[in-house]
Write an enzyme that holds these catalytic residues in place. Sequence first.
Site, mmCIF file in Angstrom:
data_model
loop_
_atom_site.group_PDB
_atom_site.id
_atom_site.type_symbol
_atom_site.label_atom_id
_atom_site.label_comp_id
_atom_site.label_asym_id
_atom_site.label_seq_id
_atom_site.Cartn_x
_atom_site.Cartn_y
_atom_site.Cartn_z
ATOM 1 C CE LYS A 30 -3.006 6.123 -13.299
ATOM 2 N NZ LYS A 30 -4.031 7.080 -12.822
ATOM 3 C CG ASP A 65 1.689 -3.413 0.252
ATOM 4 O OD1 ASP A 65 1.389 -4.065 1.271
ATOM 5 O OD2 ASP A 65 2.526 -2.490 0.257
ATOM 6 C CG ASP A 86 -1.620 -1.435 4.954
ATOM 7 O OD1 ASP A 86 -1.739 -2.677 5.004
ATOM 8 O OD2 ASP A 86 -0.649 -0.813 5.441
ATOM 9 C CG ASP A 125 -6.445 7.317 -10.263
ATOM 10 O OD1 ASP A 125 -7.052 6.345 -10.758
ATOM 11 O OD2 ASP A 125 -6.138 8.326 -10.922
ATOM 12 C CE1 TYR A 149 4.849 -4.848 -3.481
ATOM 13 C CE2 TYR A 149 5.752 -6.296 -1.809
ATOM 14 C CZ TYR A 149 4.965 -5.222 -2.159
ATOM 15 O OH TYR A 149 4.300 -4.538 -1.190
HETATM 16 C C1 IPM Z 1 2.069 -7.106 3.410
HETATM 17 C C2 IPM Z 1 3.321 -6.394 3.864
HETATM 18 C C3 IPM Z 1 4.501 -6.895 3.040
HETATM 19 C C4 IPM Z 1 4.216 -6.549 1.592
HETATM 20 C C5 IPM Z 1 5.869 -6.356 3.491
HETATM 21 C C6 IPM Z 1 6.138 -6.641 4.940
HETATM 22 C C7 IPM Z 1 6.992 -6.854 2.609
HETATM 23 O O1 IPM Z 1 3.168 -5.031 3.796
HETATM 24 O O2 IPM Z 1 2.004 -8.345 3.522
HETATM 25 O O3 IPM Z 1 1.134 -6.433 2.961
HETATM 26 O O4 IPM Z 1 4.524 -5.432 1.144
HETATM 27 O O5 IPM Z 1 3.697 -7.406 0.872
HETATM 28 MG MG MG Z 2 1.207 -4.418 3.231
#
Ligand code: IPM
Ligand code: MG
Length: 356
Positions: free
Chosen positions: A189, A245, A249, A221, A142
């Site tokens: 990884k 990240d 999710d 993975d 990032y």
């Molecule tokens: C998160 C989001 C952010 C990230 C984006 C909005 C930049 O997806 O907080 O997980 O990738 O960190």
């Molecule tokens: Mg995110």
Amino acid sequence: MKLRIAVLPGDGIGGEVIEQATRVCEAIANKYNHQITWVKALTGASAIDAVGEPYPDQTHQICVDSDAVMFGAIGDPKYDNDPSAKIRPEQGLLKMRQKLGLYANIRPTFVFPSLMDRSPLKRERIENTDLVFVRELTSGIYFGKRGRLDNGKTAFDTCTYKKFEIQRIAKKGFELAASRKKKLCCVDKANVLESSRLWRETLQEMETDYPEISVSYEFVDAVAMRLIQWPSDYDVLITENLFGDILTDEASVISGSMGLMPSASVGDKVSLYEPIHGSYPQAAGKNIANPLATILSAAMMFEMSFNLNQEASHIREVVNQSIESGYVTEDLAETPKHKSYSTTDVGDYLVQQILT
Ligand code: IPM
Ligand code: MG
């Protein structure tokens, strides 16, 4: 206690969910005799519109001068559809994380018994899930060097980690595991990436300082697969920025709704609390967004920033009650035919439960 909290509603549904969270905090403050001063500040697309940049210096100063920061969400479709936009709302989030030194992102995943059937995963797989991700937040790909070569026909992003960056987040991971089920999984990884090998090497060195913690090392993975197959096997998972990240999710699916998952971003200065969901622009202004993730983030704030555990438990209790009694927004209604409530209705219910 006198508390000064910065409020950054951001974009989309951010303002609506933050408003209910501040009402819940006010009710808690009233009940337990605290005094909260709220200081509002701009971030994201709304800050770009107002002052031309997504994390203005004034916002940063307000955060630094506060005891904690509550953050809604940022993002706006007008930027998503324009890859050439030079200034983007997300840059504000990254700048904020970096300038506030928020290197550890704590994202818990848990299931509410009455919502277990809302998850697309089978009940017997997700029962007893109680895990926490510790995601590195201010380094890695990032924040590495990026650019274009070859007249724009080649692009690169680099993932760099320094040993001290791994050590400081690993310390958070070990400490968190020590306060829980004493299991730490390092997700990397290391069969391919040099930065992952430095992560593994560093954690292996630190293991001797935490003999009570059982540490495992797994490839990202394989974790992507095992996480939804056997989530209850995990306790604390620690990983670099991008892997974290993606996996967080994925983990939110276990709980059945992203609208429930809170998070804390911590470093050496002020900490920030935010829902893991985004700005959900399609729902903005409709009073339908689920405020519970933001309210549960406020519970994390009472616990982690102020050491007010009773207040945090009280918030979690009323959130549980609202779910048990079906006082929920449409994303959590059992079927589209079931009655659901608005964002403000849910806030009203929680405030009333706290004050009675
Ligand atoms: C998160 C989001 C952010 C990230 C984006 C909005 C930049 O997806 O907080 O997980 O990738 O960190
Ligand atoms: Mg995110």
